[in-house]
Design an enzyme around this catalytic site. Structure first.
Site, short mmCIF file in Angstrom:
data_model
loop_
_atom_site.label_atom_id
_atom_site.label_comp_id
_atom_site.label_asym_id
_atom_site.label_seq_id
_atom_site.Cartn_x
_atom_site.Cartn_y
_atom_site.Cartn_z
N ILE A 1 0.90 -1.19 -0.02
CA ILE A 1 -0.06 -0.13 0.01
C ILE A 1 0.83 1.14 0.01
O ILE A 1 2.15 1.09 0.10
CB ILE A 1 -0.92 0.06 1.13
CG1 ILE A 1 -0.19 0.34 2.53
CG2 ILE A 1 -1.93 -1.30 1.30
CD1 ILE A 1 -1.16 0.24 3.83
N HIS A 2 0.36 2.47 0.09
CA HIS A 2 0.87 3.78 -0.19
C HIS A 2 1.88 3.57 -0.98
O HIS A 2 2.07 3.31 -1.95
CB HIS A 2 1.26 3.85 1.26
CG HIS A 2 0.52 3.94 2.48
ND1 HIS A 2 -0.61 4.46 2.48
CD2 HIS A 2 0.59 3.51 3.88
CE1 HIS A 2 -1.45 4.33 3.64
NE2 HIS A 2 -0.86 3.84 4.42
N GLU A 3 3.08 4.33 -0.82
CA GLU A 3 4.21 4.69 -1.53
C GLU A 3 4.69 3.28 -2.21
O GLU A 3 5.54 3.23 -3.20
CB GLU A 3 5.53 5.25 -1.01
CG GLU A 3 4.75 6.81 -0.65
CD GLU A 3 4.76 7.02 0.98
OE1 GLU A 3 4.78 8.10 1.33
OE2 GLU A 3 3.97 5.99 1.51
#
Length: 298
Positions: A148-150
């Site tokens: 998830i995220h970056e």
């Protein structure tokens, strides 16, 4: 001397949440009666703390909200959706996943975990900080993991994508809707005037941040507040902190409702829920301050 009510805003340390809050932190938007501070926590901890009612305002996974709706109202701002993209289920190249494969997820109540559990009911799940998931897959501790995220922008070339969570969402939703990932909630115990002011300030903060994206991004990089380089920051913000993050649209609200419907139909939630019925009632201020031209005289 004026006394301000303190609002602690909890958000994740990933780039989009930091970006959407920093206009407030830098003093570009303010309130006449509220003072804001921030606490940065990973998404699993944010969801866990929301279950305890710890923070006045907090970022949450949309999938968590039906479990905290009695204590928190939904905010219409600082939202993150996927539009043809989102978290990724990754594995080592060449690996074949069995039906009961072991997988690392970023938290029990994240949206990606909810959708994953619907799609892979026999998988053996372990929960980890999202920063540790790639390493767990590479080391062989787990067979796969959801990034998830970056992390979705840059992961080891020893890994490959087994499945996009976006594809799972599209199949389950049965409609052409954006993928609801993260939103904001405010404690219902706050006076309604404070709650509406909190939403106003946070909305204006996201609006200003978005309008001044290059300048604010430079400031974040200059202060080492972001884990990625300039190019990845620009790409990540284009995905998750953009014009669509300022205020929920009707299509986004429908997407949130569809997520809640899926969760209820499959037994993850105790009762059906509508997002619209859980927003802060803005009309309260419009009625209360009608004699002041609709403006809070405070």
């Amino acid at each position: 001397m004026k006394i301000f009510k303190h609002i602690n805003v909890a958000h994740s340390p990933d780039a989009d949440d930091i970006f959407m809050y920093k206009a407030i932190d830098f003093g570009w938007v303010s309130s006449k009666n509220l003072k804001f501070s921030a606490t940065a926590l990973d998404i699993q901890t944010l969801n866990d703390e929301a279950l305890k009612g710890t923070y006045e305002a907090t970022a949450i996974s949309f999938a968590l909200y039906p479990l905290i709706c009695d204590e928190y109202a939904l905010l219409r701002t600082a939202v993150s959706f996927g539009e043809g993209y989102g978290p990724k289920l990754v594995k080592k190249k060449g690996a074949v996943l069995k039906r009961n494969f072991k997988v690392a997820l970023s938290g029990k109540h994240t949206t990606n975990a909810l959708l994953f559990r619907m799609a892979y009911p026999q998988a053996r799940i372990v929960y980890k900080n999202f920063l540790d998931i790639e390493g767990a897959v590479l080391s062989g501790e787990v067979d796969a993991g959801v990034l998830i995220h970056e992390s979705i922008l840059d992961f080891s070339d020893e890994l490959c994508v087994e499945r996009e969570i976006w594809d799972i969402w599209s199949e389950l939703a049965g409609e052409n809707l954006p993928l609801p990932l993260g939103g904001m909630a405010v404690r219902r115990s706050l006076p309604i005037t404070d709650a509406t002011e909190c939403e106003r300030v946070l909305t204006e903060g996201v609006r200003i941040a978005t309008a001044h994206k290059p300048f604010l991004s430079h400031m974040l990089m200059e202060r080492n507040l972001i884990r990625v380089d300039d190019a990845k920051l620009e790409k990540y913000l284009s995905l998750y902190a953009n014009e669509a993050s300022i205020e929920l649209s009707q299509v986004q609200i429908r997407a949130v409702d569809r997520l809640f419907e899926l969760g209820y139909e499959r037994g993850f939630y105790p009762a059906p829920l509508s997002a619209q019925e859980n927003f802060i009632p803005r009309e309260y201020n419009e009625i209360r301050f009608a004699d002041c031209g609709g403006q809070n005289p405070m």
